[in-house]
Write an enzyme that holds these catalytic residues in place. Structure first.
Site, PDB file in Angstrom:
ATOM      1  N   PHE A  85      -2.134 -27.506  81.240  1.00 10.65           N
ATOM      2  CA  PHE A  85      -0.975 -26.921  80.583  1.00 10.65           C
ATOM      3  C   PHE A  85       0.245 -27.657  81.127  1.00 10.65           C
ATOM      4  O   PHE A  85       0.603 -27.495  82.306  1.00 10.65           O
ATOM      5  CB  PHE A  85      -0.968 -25.438  80.987  1.00 10.65           C
ATOM      6  N   GLU A  91       3.711 -19.637  87.027  1.00 10.96           N
ATOM      7  CA  GLU A  91       3.833 -18.718  85.882  1.00 10.96           C
ATOM      8  C   GLU A  91       5.113 -17.881  85.998  1.00 10.96           C
ATOM      9  O   GLU A  91       5.140 -16.702  85.682  1.00 10.96           O
ATOM     10  CB  GLU A  91       2.605 -17.790  85.760  1.00 10.96           C
ATOM     11  N   ARG A 119     -12.757  -6.063 117.557  1.00 13.68           N
ATOM     12  CA  ARG A 119     -11.945  -6.678 118.617  1.00 13.68           C
ATOM     13  C   ARG A 119     -11.432  -5.603 119.581  1.00 13.68           C
ATOM     14  O   ARG A 119     -10.799  -4.631 119.149  1.00 13.68           O
ATOM     15  CB  ARG A 119     -10.763  -7.413 117.979  1.00 13.68           C
TER      16      ARG A 119
HETATM   17  C1  LIG Z   1      -0.136 -24.763  92.652  1.00  8.34           C
HETATM   18  C2  LIG Z   1       0.773 -24.940  91.479  1.00  8.34           C
HETATM   19  C3  LIG Z   1       0.241 -25.122  90.214  1.00  8.34           C
HETATM   20  C4  LIG Z   1       1.066 -25.327  89.124  1.00  8.34           C
HETATM   21  N1  LIG Z   1       0.509 -25.537  87.894  1.00  8.34           N
HETATM   22  C5  LIG Z   1       1.314 -25.822  86.842  1.00  8.34           C
HETATM   23  C6  LIG Z   1       0.741 -26.148  85.567  1.00  8.34           C
HETATM   24  O1  LIG Z   1      -0.481 -26.108  85.383  1.00  8.34           O
HETATM   25  N2  LIG Z   1       1.580 -26.490  84.556  1.00  8.34           N
HETATM   26  C7  LIG Z   1       2.930 -26.535  84.701  1.00  8.34           C
HETATM   27  O2  LIG Z   1       3.626 -26.846  83.743  1.00  8.34           O
HETATM   28  N3  LIG Z   1       3.503 -26.229  85.908  1.00  8.34           N
HETATM   29  C8  LIG Z   1       2.738 -25.884  86.975  1.00  8.34           C
HETATM   30  N4  LIG Z   1       3.287 -25.595  88.202  1.00  8.34           N
HETATM   31  C9  LIG Z   1       4.728 -25.651  88.353  1.00  8.34           C
HETATM   32  C10 LIG Z   1       5.385 -24.279  88.421  1.00  8.34           C
HETATM   33  O3  LIG Z   1       5.293 -23.641  87.167  1.00  8.34           O
HETATM   34  C11 LIG Z   1       6.838 -24.494  88.890  1.00  8.34           C
HETATM   35  O4  LIG Z   1       6.784 -24.931  90.235  1.00  8.34           O
HETATM   36  C12 LIG Z   1       7.667 -23.223  88.766  1.00  8.34           C
HETATM   37  O5  LIG Z   1       7.881 -22.880  87.410  1.00  8.34           O
HETATM   38  C13 LIG Z   1       9.046 -23.388  89.435  1.00  8.34           C
HETATM   39  O6  LIG Z   1       9.670 -24.550  88.993  1.00  8.34           O
HETATM   40  P1  LIG Z   1      10.242 -25.590  90.068  1.00  8.34           P
HETATM   41  O7  LIG Z   1       9.182 -25.839  91.077  1.00  8.34           O
HETATM   42  O8  LIG Z   1      10.805 -26.742  89.348  1.00  8.34           O
HETATM   43  O9  LIG Z   1      11.402 -24.800  90.788  1.00  8.34           O
HETATM   44  P2  LIG Z   1      12.906 -24.679  90.266  1.00  8.34           P
HETATM   45  O10 LIG Z   1      12.961 -24.203  88.872  1.00  8.34           O
HETATM   46  O11 LIG Z   1      13.645 -25.910  90.626  1.00  8.34           O
HETATM   47  O12 LIG Z   1      13.431 -23.503  91.216  1.00  8.34           O
HETATM   48  C14 LIG Z   1      13.589 -23.700  92.645  1.00  8.34           C
HETATM   49  C15 LIG Z   1      13.866 -22.322  93.263  1.00  8.34           C
HETATM   50  O13 LIG Z   1      15.082 -21.788  92.701  1.00  8.34           O
HETATM   51  C16 LIG Z   1      14.817 -20.540  92.078  1.00  8.34           C
HETATM   52  N5  LIG Z   1      15.636 -20.438  90.874  1.00  8.34           N
HETATM   53  C17 LIG Z   1      15.641 -21.294  89.804  1.00  8.34           C
HETATM   54  N6  LIG Z   1      16.508 -20.864  88.869  1.00  8.34           N
HETATM   55  C18 LIG Z   1      17.053 -19.703  89.335  1.00  8.34           C
HETATM   56  C19 LIG Z   1      18.020 -18.771  88.838  1.00  8.34           C
HETATM   57  N7  LIG Z   1      18.538 -18.899  87.614  1.00  8.34           N
HETATM   58  N8  LIG Z   1      18.335 -17.725  89.597  1.00  8.34           N
HETATM   59  C20 LIG Z   1      17.768 -17.543  90.817  1.00  8.34           C
HETATM   60  N9  LIG Z   1      16.852 -18.382  91.357  1.00  8.34           N
HETATM   61  C21 LIG Z   1      16.495 -19.442  90.624  1.00  8.34           C
HETATM   62  C22 LIG Z   1      13.326 -20.545  91.780  1.00  8.34           C
HETATM   63  O14 LIG Z   1      12.831 -19.235  91.660  1.00  8.34           O
HETATM   64  C23 LIG Z   1      12.787 -21.292  92.970  1.00  8.34           C
HETATM   65  O15 LIG Z   1      12.656 -20.421  94.043  1.00  8.34           O
HETATM   66  C24 LIG Z   1       2.478 -25.345  89.299  1.00  8.34           C
HETATM   67  C25 LIG Z   1       3.022 -25.133  90.572  1.00  8.34           C
HETATM   68  C26 LIG Z   1       2.182 -24.935  91.649  1.00  8.34           C
HETATM   69  C27 LIG Z   1       2.794 -24.719  93.007  1.00  8.34           C
END
Ligand SMILES: Cc1cc2nc3c(=O)[nH]c(=O)nc-3n(C[C@H](O)[C@H](O)[C@H](O)COP(=O)(O)OP(=O)(O)OC[C@H]3O[C@@H](n4cnc5c(N)ncnc54)[C@H](O)[C@@H]3O)c2cc1C
Length: 380
Positions: free
Chosen positions: A122, A362, A267
């Site tokens: 996805f 998600e 334990r």
């Molecule tokens: C093990 C794993 C599997 C994954 N699998 C998939 C996959 O199959 N397909 C896929 O498409 N993606 C996948 N992902 C990605 C995942 O969906 C994203 O990491 C997630 O949506 C967050 O996006 P980002 O990492 O870019 O964080 P960002 O969006 O950059 O956010 C960084 C931080 O800021 C916070 N933040 C962002 N915007 C706001 C706001 N408006 N207000 C307050 N806080 C905010 C977030 O909550 C987070 O804590 C996976 C991630 C992991 C770790």
């Protein structure tokens, strides 16, 4: 939890529990240590029909309701979180095709996926766009009777093993979230290239990687639904996904709790077992209460989903609470194990690492709070 289950739900829950205990759990530590994709476990789950549990029967699935899917997911995550995570990428990754695909797309893709013969990934997240899906830069340009796709996806679960990519791409870069479309792209298509497979903190068997799309030609018939409606399709997919992530979190918390209870009874410190120290008893009581609460919230979200009633707020609440609960419970379980919980490749430290991802994917905890706040403010 007193819950009226049908005989079929009970039977599938028990089948998942037995598979988790006898097949998945014995392999979980090795999967974590080697970060190897759990092919054997996926095959065993496919044999019980679990790969197709969100696929309608006419396309080769078992067409289960959300509650049964979550009951099964919880049990599988209790045995091996990575294996449950891989399966969930199937179960929810398939949803855009199930809900919005054409008959031809369903006939072409669903039977192989439901049988576990084909794998799916996805592809939404990018370097510059995770929570903010409308910010994706992968784009599809119309050329004659087809589309040409270019872009770079990051953090994609199952990417290395996948045969089919559910790909989010901009077809109208000026239209924000209304410019996002979804394409079904075979990973073997010319121009699709696997990048780095990430070394991860937890969920190490889930094969998370980068994918590059370089001048990939996509036919019209591989566009899902209508152009520009991709954000809507993806959001609909996330609805079920949030409930399954809650189920995964509860399964991991339960496994950590069970281990903590067992350890606390053996334990001995200061002349008595840990379970006889009130501080430890209180910790266990809090853990049990939180797991119970999360489970009830997940059941309620599933009930609303299965009745076709609004459940958005409840699904987000269940995901938010269950994932943060799992972080707390696995951390407390590690604390109860003392130094032995911290060293080696033990169960509780693995669950502590694995469960952390439920707060991120998600929709992060912050995104769930945004959704819930919107719901409670709009209803006033
Ligand atoms: C093990 C794993 C599997 C994954 N699998 C998939 C996959 O199959 N397909 C896929 O498409 N993606 C996948 N992902 C990605 C995942 O969906 C994203 O990491 C997630 O949506 C967050 O996006 P980002 O990492 O870019 O964080 P960002 O969006 O950059 O956010 C960084 C931080 O800021 C916070 N933040 C962002 N915007 C706001 C706001 N408006 N207000 C307050 N806080 C905010 C977030 O909550 C987070 O804590 C996976 C991630 C992991 C770790």
């Amino acid at each position: 939890v007193p819950l009226e289950l049908t005989p079929q739900q009970r039977e599938l829950q028990m089948a998942a529990r037995s598979l988790a205990e006898n097949v998945l759990k014995p392999r979980a530590a090795e999967i974590d240590r080697t970060a190897v994709f759990p092919t054997e476990n996926l095959r065993a789950m496919a044999e019980l029909g679990f790969c197709g549990m969100s696929v309608p029967k006419e396309y080769g699935g078992t067409g289960l309701d959300a509650l049964t899917i979550c009951l099964i997911t919880e049990e599988l995550a209790r045995g091996c979180p990575s294996s449950a995570g891989v399966l969930m990428a199937f179960v929810v990754g398939i949803q855009p095709i199930v809900q919005f695909g054409s008959h031809r797309q369903k006939e072409t893709f669903l039977p192989g996926l439901a049988a576990g013969r084909k794998h799916i990934c996805f592809c939404v997240t990018e370097e510059h766009a995770g929570s903010d899906v409308a910010a994706i830069r992968t784009h599809a340009v119309r050329r004659g009777d087809h589309w040409v796709v270019n872009g770079h996806k990051t953090l994609i679960g199952n990417a290395a093993a996948a045969d089919l990519c559910i790909l989010a791409a901009k077809t109208d870069p000026e239209a924000g979230h209304k410019g996002v479309s979804v394409f079904l792209v075979p990973k073997a298509a010319e121009g699709v290239r696997l990048g780095t497979v990430y070394d991860k903190f937890g969920m190490r068997g889930t094969n998370t990687a980068e994918l590059f799309f370089e001048n990939v030609v996509v036919r019209d018939e591989d566009l899902l639904g209508d152009p520009g409606k991709g954000s809507h399709y993806l959001l609909k997919t996330l609805d079920l996904a949030r409930l399954t992530v809650a189920a995964e979190a509860i399964g991991m918390a339960q496994a950590a709790f069970d281990s903590a209870v067992e350890y606390s009874k053996t334990r001995i410190t200061f002349g008595k077992t840990l379970s006889n120290h009130q501080a430890i008893q209180f910790k266990l009581a809090d853990m049990a209460t939180e797991i119970h609460a999360a489970r009830l919230m997940m059941y309620e979200g599933c009930r609303l989903y299965d009745q076709g009633r609004p459940f958005n707020k409840e699904a987000s609440m269940a995901k938010l609470y269950a994932s943060e609960m799992a972080s707390r419970v696995t951390s407390d379980a590690l604390q109860i194990h003392g130094g032995r919980g911290f060293v080696g490749n033990g169960l509780v430290q693995r669950l502590f690492r694995d469960s952390r991802y439920t707060e991120i994917w998600e929709g992060t905890s912050e995104i769930q709070r945004i959704i819930i706040a919107r719901c409670v403010l709009d209803s006033k």
